[in-house]
Design a protein around this motif. Sequence first.
Motif, mmCIF file in Angstrom:
data_model
loop_
_atom_site.group_PDB
_atom_site.id
_atom_site.type_symbol
_atom_site.label_atom_id
_atom_site.label_comp_id
_atom_site.label_asym_id
_atom_site.label_seq_id
_atom_site.Cartn_x
_atom_site.Cartn_y
_atom_site.Cartn_z
ATOM 1 N N PRO A 1 44.281 53.998 47.302
ATOM 2 C CA PRO A 1 45.202 54.011 46.146
ATOM 3 C C PRO A 1 45.787 52.645 45.794
ATOM 4 C CG PRO A 1 46.344 54.784 48.078
ATOM 5 C CD PRO A 1 44.921 54.549 48.513
ATOM 6 N N VAL A 2 44.954 51.612 45.753
ATOM 7 C CA VAL A 2 45.401 50.281 45.343
ATOM 8 C C VAL A 2 44.405 49.742 44.323
ATOM 9 C CG1 VAL A 2 46.701 49.648 47.405
ATOM 10 C CG2 VAL A 2 44.242 49.301 47.366
ATOM 11 N N PHE A 3 44.890 48.838 43.458
ATOM 12 C CA PHE A 3 44.028 48.274 42.417
ATOM 13 C C PHE A 3 43.997 46.763 42.548
ATOM 14 C CE2 PHE A 3 43.323 46.356 38.267
ATOM 15 C CZ PHE A 3 42.161 47.001 37.860
ATOM 16 N N LYS A 4 42.779 46.196 42.562
ATOM 17 C CA LYS A 4 42.628 44.749 42.629
ATOM 18 C C LYS A 4 41.248 44.367 42.137
ATOM 19 C CE LYS A 4 45.174 42.420 44.832
ATOM 20 N NZ LYS A 4 46.432 41.712 44.512
ATOM 21 N N ILE A 5 41.193 43.413 41.201
ATOM 22 C CA ILE A 5 39.920 42.822 40.803
ATOM 23 C C ILE A 5 40.087 41.311 40.834
ATOM 24 C CG2 ILE A 5 39.026 44.741 39.442
ATOM 25 C CD1 ILE A 5 40.103 43.501 36.965
ATOM 26 N N LYS A 6 39.029 40.625 41.242
ATOM 27 C CA LYS A 6 39.106 39.180 41.489
ATOM 28 C C LYS A 6 39.480 38.404 40.235
ATOM 29 C CE LYS A 6 36.519 35.319 43.460
ATOM 30 N NZ LYS A 6 35.226 34.888 44.052
ATOM 31 N N ASP A 7 38.761 38.626 39.148
ATOM 32 C CA ASP A 7 39.024 37.904 37.902
ATOM 33 C C ASP A 7 39.621 38.865 36.876
ATOM 34 O OD1 ASP A 7 37.970 35.345 38.732
ATOM 35 O OD2 ASP A 7 35.986 36.280 38.650
ATOM 36 N N ASP A 8 40.870 39.204 37.092
ATOM 37 C CA ASP A 8 41.551 40.156 36.214
ATOM 38 C C ASP A 8 41.705 39.553 34.817
ATOM 39 O OD1 ASP A 8 43.392 41.950 34.982
ATOM 40 O OD2 ASP A 8 44.123 42.552 36.969
ATOM 41 N N PRO A 9 41.104 40.158 33.796
ATOM 42 C CA PRO A 9 41.182 39.600 32.438
ATOM 43 C C PRO A 9 42.584 39.615 31.846
ATOM 44 C CG PRO A 9 40.225 41.799 32.397
ATOM 45 C CD PRO A 9 40.324 41.405 33.840
ATOM 46 N N ARG A 10 43.501 40.317 32.474
ATOM 47 C CA ARG A 10 44.870 40.374 31.975
ATOM 48 C C ARG A 10 45.688 39.150 32.360
ATOM 49 N NH1 ARG A 10 46.910 45.655 34.698
ATOM 50 N NH2 ARG A 10 45.810 44.618 36.426
ATOM 51 N N CYS A 11 45.180 38.331 33.302
ATOM 52 C CA CYS A 11 45.907 37.148 33.762
ATOM 53 C C CYS A 11 45.934 36.049 32.702
ATOM 54 C CB CYS A 11 45.276 36.597 35.035
ATOM 55 S SG CYS A 11 45.672 37.514 36.527
ATOM 56 N N THR A 12 47.052 35.372 32.589
ATOM 57 C CA THR A 12 47.167 34.218 31.710
ATOM 58 C C THR A 12 46.675 32.975 32.458
ATOM 59 O OG1 THR A 12 49.420 33.691 32.446
ATOM 60 C CG2 THR A 12 49.190 35.248 30.614
ATOM 61 N N PHE A 13 46.527 31.868 31.743
ATOM 62 C CA PHE A 13 46.083 30.626 32.383
ATOM 63 C C PHE A 13 47.078 30.176 33.451
ATOM 64 C CE2 PHE A 13 46.324 25.937 32.521
ATOM 65 C CZ PHE A 13 45.066 25.674 33.060
ATOM 66 N N VAL A 14 48.358 30.148 33.076
ATOM 67 C CA VAL A 14 49.402 29.763 34.039
ATOM 68 C C VAL A 14 49.451 30.782 35.172
ATOM 69 C CG1 VAL A 14 51.892 29.466 34.372
ATOM 70 C CG2 VAL A 14 50.777 28.489 32.369
ATOM 71 N N GLY A 15 49.261 32.059 34.830
ATOM 72 C CA GLY A 15 49.291 33.113 35.832
ATOM 73 C C GLY A 15 48.226 32.947 36.902
ATOM 74 N N ARG A 16 47.042 32.508 36.517
ATOM 75 C CA ARG A 16 45.968 32.294 37.491
ATOM 76 C C ARG A 16 46.337 31.195 38.482
ATOM 77 N NH1 ARG A 16 41.599 35.187 35.949
ATOM 78 N NH2 ARG A 16 41.461 35.722 33.729
ATOM 79 N N LEU A 17 46.974 30.141 37.981
ATOM 80 C CA LEU A 17 47.415 29.054 38.853
ATOM 81 C C LEU A 17 48.504 29.530 39.809
ATOM 82 C CD1 LEU A 17 47.564 26.093 36.295
ATOM 83 C CD2 LEU A 17 45.760 26.604 37.950
ATOM 84 N N LEU A 18 49.430 30.332 39.288
ATOM 85 C CA LEU A 18 50.511 30.855 40.125
ATOM 86 C C LEU A 18 49.965 31.757 41.220
ATOM 87 C CD1 LEU A 18 53.211 31.744 37.431
ATOM 88 C CD2 LEU A 18 53.223 29.808 39.011
ATOM 89 N N ARG A 19 48.988 32.596 40.872
ATOM 90 C CA ARG A 19 48.397 33.494 41.859
ATOM 91 C C ARG A 19 47.602 32.726 42.915
ATOM 92 N NH1 ARG A 19 46.330 39.243 40.030
ATOM 93 N NH2 ARG A 19 48.298 40.113 39.297
ATOM 94 N N LYS A 20 46.875 31.712 42.476
ATOM 95 C CA LYS A 20 46.058 30.930 43.395
ATOM 96 C C LYS A 20 46.913 30.261 44.461
ATOM 97 C CE LYS A 20 42.122 29.138 44.702
ATOM 98 N NZ LYS A 20 41.055 29.997 45.279
ATOM 99 N N THR A 21 48.109 29.838 44.073
ATOM 100 C CA THR A 21 49.012 29.154 44.998
ATOM 101 C C THR A 21 50.077 30.077 45.585
ATOM 102 O OG1 THR A 21 50.410 28.528 43.118
ATOM 103 C CG2 THR A 21 48.719 26.949 43.801
ATOM 104 N N SER A 22 50.059 31.361 45.160
ATOM 105 C CA SER A 22 51.053 32.360 45.578
ATOM 106 C C SER A 22 52.472 32.019 45.131
ATOM 107 C CB SER A 22 51.026 32.560 47.106
ATOM 108 O OG SER A 22 49.838 33.224 47.506
#
Length: 207
Positions: A90-111
């Motif tokens: 019961p969890v959801f995760k995809i590697k390249d989530d199309p809903r992520c913004t450009f800044v969001g991808r950087l934030l996620r990459k660095t936690s």
Amino acid sequence: FTASPMETWEMVVKDTIDRVGAFGMILLLFPLFLFLSICIKVTSKGPVFFVQERVGLHKRRFLIFKFRTMVHNAEELLESLQDKNELSGPVFKIKDDPRCTFVGRLLRKTSLDELPQLINVLKGEMSFVGPRPPLPSEIAQYESWQYRRLSMKPGISGLWQVSGRNTLDFEKWMKLDLQYIDNWSLKLDFIIMLRTLPAVLLGRGAS
């Protein structure tokens, strides 16, 4: 017998470290908070923070804070992406989530998107180290043995993060949380914190 660590002086020390440490880090990192908030606000539509209900110690519900990394209507788009879920259970995760913004991808990459959870730690809802905080919808699908992971405060980091959380299936995730609870000590928390930084820097702990 007990299903969780007993309330000892070590648990009091853990709570004190959490609250004092969170307060100090919020003050120290305030300029970074402000900079990231501006970056999020000027590059995408929506609020700076993503606020979501999670389940904590003894099934108590609380609102978790993160920097928003997705488009403002991400929750509405979730249903259309369910068939691309890369994790079991019961969890959801995809590697390249199309809903992520450009800044969001950087934030996620660095936690860095996790930084606002220091507010949750300061409020006593979370700890620096602990089980992953689940969604109410995940709890509704738990098997009986999985409820025991709610016997400790959820954490910003944990065995699940330093073991490569993006590659773990749901059952392994649960077992790591229970392993943490069964073997908990201040020393274990310290070891996990030391392992968290390299995991984040190498991208193994990224969201």
